[in-house]
Scaffold this active site. Structure first.
Site, mmCIF file in Angstrom:
data_model
loop_
_atom_site.group_PDB
_atom_site.id
_atom_site.type_symbol
_atom_site.label_atom_id
_atom_site.label_comp_id
_atom_site.label_asym_id
_atom_site.label_seq_id
_atom_site.Cartn_x
_atom_site.Cartn_y
_atom_site.Cartn_z
ATOM 1 C CD GLU A 75 -0.260 -5.060 -0.761
ATOM 2 O OE1 GLU A 75 0.227 -4.361 -1.668
ATOM 3 O OE2 GLU A 75 -0.084 -6.281 -0.679
ATOM 4 C CG ASP A 90 6.840 -5.424 5.741
ATOM 5 O OD1 ASP A 90 7.954 -5.938 5.954
ATOM 6 O OD2 ASP A 90 6.516 -4.957 4.654
ATOM 7 C CG ASN A 138 1.045 -3.523 -5.261
ATOM 8 O OD1 ASN A 138 2.123 -3.204 -4.752
ATOM 9 N ND2 ASN A 138 0.096 -4.129 -4.576
HETATM 10 C C1 GLP Z 1 7.700 -6.828 -0.098
HETATM 11 C C2 GLP Z 1 7.935 -6.166 1.272
HETATM 12 C C3 GLP Z 1 8.525 -4.814 1.070
HETATM 13 C C4 GLP Z 1 9.626 -4.975 0.023
HETATM 14 C C5 GLP Z 1 8.953 -5.076 -1.314
HETATM 15 C C6 GLP Z 1 9.914 -5.310 -2.490
HETATM 16 O O1 GLP Z 1 6.430 -7.295 -0.236
HETATM 17 N N1 GLP Z 1 6.810 -6.054 2.118
HETATM 18 O O2 GLP Z 1 9.017 -4.332 2.298
HETATM 19 O O3 GLP Z 1 10.461 -3.863 0.046
HETATM 20 O O4 GLP Z 1 7.920 -5.993 -1.251
HETATM 21 O O5 GLP Z 1 10.297 -6.646 -2.594
HETATM 22 P P1 GLP Z 1 11.464 -7.127 -3.532
HETATM 23 O O6 GLP Z 1 12.674 -6.400 -3.118
HETATM 24 O O7 GLP Z 1 11.587 -8.618 -3.314
HETATM 25 O O8 GLP Z 1 11.085 -6.787 -4.939
#
Ligand code: GLP
Length: 261
Positions: free
Chosen positions: A156, A80, A149
């Site tokens: 989402e 993404d 979430n």
């Molecule tokens: C983000 C990204 C995801 C990521 C996830 C976990 O929003 N879009 O690809 O894997 O949330 O994030 P984190 O590892 O900082 O907890």
């Protein structure tokens, strides 16, 4: 259906990271020897930072010939990207990937595919990103972090198994989770992004879901206990044949209690 296909739990993050790298190294060696020729699916976020740093260190210990072959053949697709950040903005996922993988491995940017967050027509960008991925036949392994979430990539809630690469609106839970990259100010986290869909993630040959930290323990528990539902997009992973779960004990705590009863 066995979900997950394999579970690895370690007390410390450092131990867990080493186990993940040992495993990925096997996959990358297979790639060098001509197996697993499809692109890798990469993620961003705090979870991936120690993994990329250990991966770079491990790869730098490879014999030059092998490393050069891997880097020559490298094609990865990120999940993404935010929409609207300027080119070179350090908070973009493009910058994150250059910083963590591209520069340390001296990889040409074009080998690290990421949706272009400044595209004039983001919908068209999402569709050409998907076409590009499909032209390689989809993903070999996909690394995944987990949103608080239940999002994966930026899928989402609600997101279902047929949702494909597209422009999405981020949820307030996600502004909060990702505010750390924006000086803690959730108001300036971009509201829109392009994400690969559940469809492309579920079509990967292998999925590696990496979950670290106590704050992820409730959502991980829900993955184990709830039925597949668009309200917890990651729950659709239950329908994938080969999900490897890598967790530290803190994240796994509630699942462990559930399993013990
Ligand atoms: C983000 C990204 C995801 C990521 C996830 C976990 O929003 N879009 O690809 O894997 O949330 O994030 P984190 O590892 O900082 O907890």
């Amino acid at each position: 259906m066995t979900f997950p296909y394999r579970i690895t739990v370690c007390d410390s993050t450092a131990q867990l990271v080493q186990k993940i790298i040992d495993f990925l190294e096997v996959r990358l060696r297979e790639r060098v020897s001509g197996k697993h020729v499809k692109p890798f699916g990469l993620a961003t976020g705090r979870t991936m930072e120690p993994i990329y740093s250990a991966l770079v260190e491990r790869l730098k210990s490879w014999p030059n010939n092998d490393l050069n072959k891997l880097l020559d053949d490298w094609i990865s697709f990120n999940l993404d990207e935010y929409l609207g950040l300027k080119d070179g903005d350090s908070r973009s996922f493009r910058s994150y990937m250059e910083r963590t993988i591209g520069v340390p491995l001296d990889l040409n940017s074009s080998k690290l595919r990421i949706p272009y967050g400044q595209a004039q027509d983001p919908h068209k960008e999402a569709s050409s990103y998907l076409d590009d991925l499909l032209s390689f036949g989809g993903l070999s392994f996909q690394l995944l972090g987990l949103g608080l979430n239940g999002h994966i990539g930026f899928n989402e809630p609600p997101s279902g198994p047929e949702d494909s690469c597209r422009v999405v609106t981020l949820s307030s839970a996600t502004f909060k989770q990702n505010a750390f990259s924006f000086g803690g100010d959730q108001d300036i986290v971009p509201r829109k992004a392009i994400t690969l869909g559940m469809k492309e993630i579920l079509a990967a040959e292998e999925v590696h879901l990496i979950v670290i930290g106590k704050e992820k323990s409730s959502i991980l528990y829900e993955l184990f206990c709830s039925k597949c539902s668009d309200q917890i997009p990651a729950s659709w992973l239950r329908n994938h044949q080969k999900v490897f779960l890598w967790a530290d004990s803190a994240a796994y705590e509630k699942v462990q209690v559930f399993i013990n009863h």
